[in-house]
Design a protein around this motif. Structure first.
Motif, PDB file in Angstrom:
ATOM      1  N   CYS A  96       0.847  -1.185   0.000  1.00 27.11           N
ATOM      2  CA  CYS A  96       0.000   0.000   0.000  1.00 27.11           C
ATOM      3  C   CYS A  96       0.890   1.244   0.000  1.00 27.11           C
ATOM      4  CB  CYS A  96      -0.902   0.000   1.226  1.00 27.11           C
ATOM      5  SG  CYS A  96      -1.769   1.559   1.453  1.00 27.11           S
ATOM      6  N   HIS A  98       0.169   4.137   0.755  1.00 25.31           N
ATOM      7  CA  HIS A  98      -0.163   5.092   1.813  1.00 25.31           C
ATOM      8  C   HIS A  98       0.410   4.708   3.173  1.00 25.31           C
ATOM      9  CE1 HIS A  98      -2.882   7.001  -0.994  1.00 25.31           C
ATOM     10  NE2 HIS A  98      -3.291   5.784  -1.319  1.00 25.31           N
ATOM     11  N   CYS A  99       0.333   3.417   3.497  1.00 24.48           N
ATOM     12  CA  CYS A  99       0.783   3.028   4.832  1.00 24.48           C
ATOM     13  C   CYS A  99       1.819   1.916   4.823  1.00 24.48           C
ATOM     14  CB  CYS A  99      -0.410   2.623   5.698  1.00 24.48           C
ATOM     15  SG  CYS A  99      -1.162   1.071   5.179  1.00 24.48           S
ATOM     16  N   HIS A 112      -8.144  -2.554   0.407  1.00 21.86           N
ATOM     17  CA  HIS A 112      -7.546  -1.907   1.575  1.00 21.86           C
ATOM     18  C   HIS A 112      -7.348  -0.401   1.336  1.00 21.86           C
ATOM     19  CE1 HIS A 112      -4.478  -0.831   4.566  1.00 21.86           C
ATOM     20  NE2 HIS A 112      -3.831  -0.281   3.535  1.00 21.86           N
ATOM     21  N   HIS A 116      -8.200   4.453   2.928  1.00 29.11           N
ATOM     22  CA  HIS A 116      -7.451   5.703   3.074  1.00 29.11           C
ATOM     23  C   HIS A 116      -8.202   6.906   2.485  1.00 29.11           C
ATOM     24  CE1 HIS A 116      -3.895   3.809   4.684  1.00 29.11           C
ATOM     25  NE2 HIS A 116      -3.894   2.939   3.697  1.00 29.11           N
TER      26      HIS A 116
HETATM   27 ZN   LIG Z   1      -2.732   1.407   3.523  1.00 28.23          ZN
END
Ligand SMILES: [Zn+2]
Length: 119
Positions: A96, A98-99, A112, A116
């Motif tokens: 991911c 983002h994270c 998932h 976000h």
């Molecule tokens: Zn994520």
């Protein structure tokens, strides 16, 4: 318990940076495979795995190295690997953006990632 750290995907200089880091080298090691094995076997409780991941991430950022991620092996829970971002998808792991959470397929990652965008 052991935690295996796969450093085989790293260039030599980066590998030795991690291996020679004080915090990393202070972890109890099983050196049966030799000091410079690509996969470092640490004799630590499983709970320490998160700490080890954070330690390696810290070493990477202190070395100003970009484009590497520390990921957990989906099949072997005791194994973590340091991978170059481009290599990750080749190994069938999706990260991911983002994270940094790892997923086994693009579908799971997409589902998932929607999380976000809620906020
Ligand atoms: Zn994520």
């Amino acid at each position: 318990m052991v935690v295996k750290v796969d450093l085989s995907h790293l260039p030599l200089n980066l590998k030795s940076t991690i291996l020679s880091n004080q915090e990393f080298s202070s972890l109890p090691r099983d050196d049966r495979n030799g000091q410079n094995a690509d996969v470092v076997v640490l004799e630590v409780p499983q709970e320490i795995k998160e700490t080890i991941i954070k330690t390696i991430e810290k070493i990477l950022s202190l070395s100003n190295v970009e484009g590497y991620s520390v990921v957990e092996n989906m099949i072997d829970e005791s194994e973590i690997a340091v991978l170059k971002s481009g290599d990750i998808e080749e190994l069938g792991i999706f990260i991911c953006a983002h994270c940094g959470a790892p997923f086994q397929n693009r579908e799971q990652m997409m589902i998932h990632q929607r999380m976000h965008y809620i906020f």
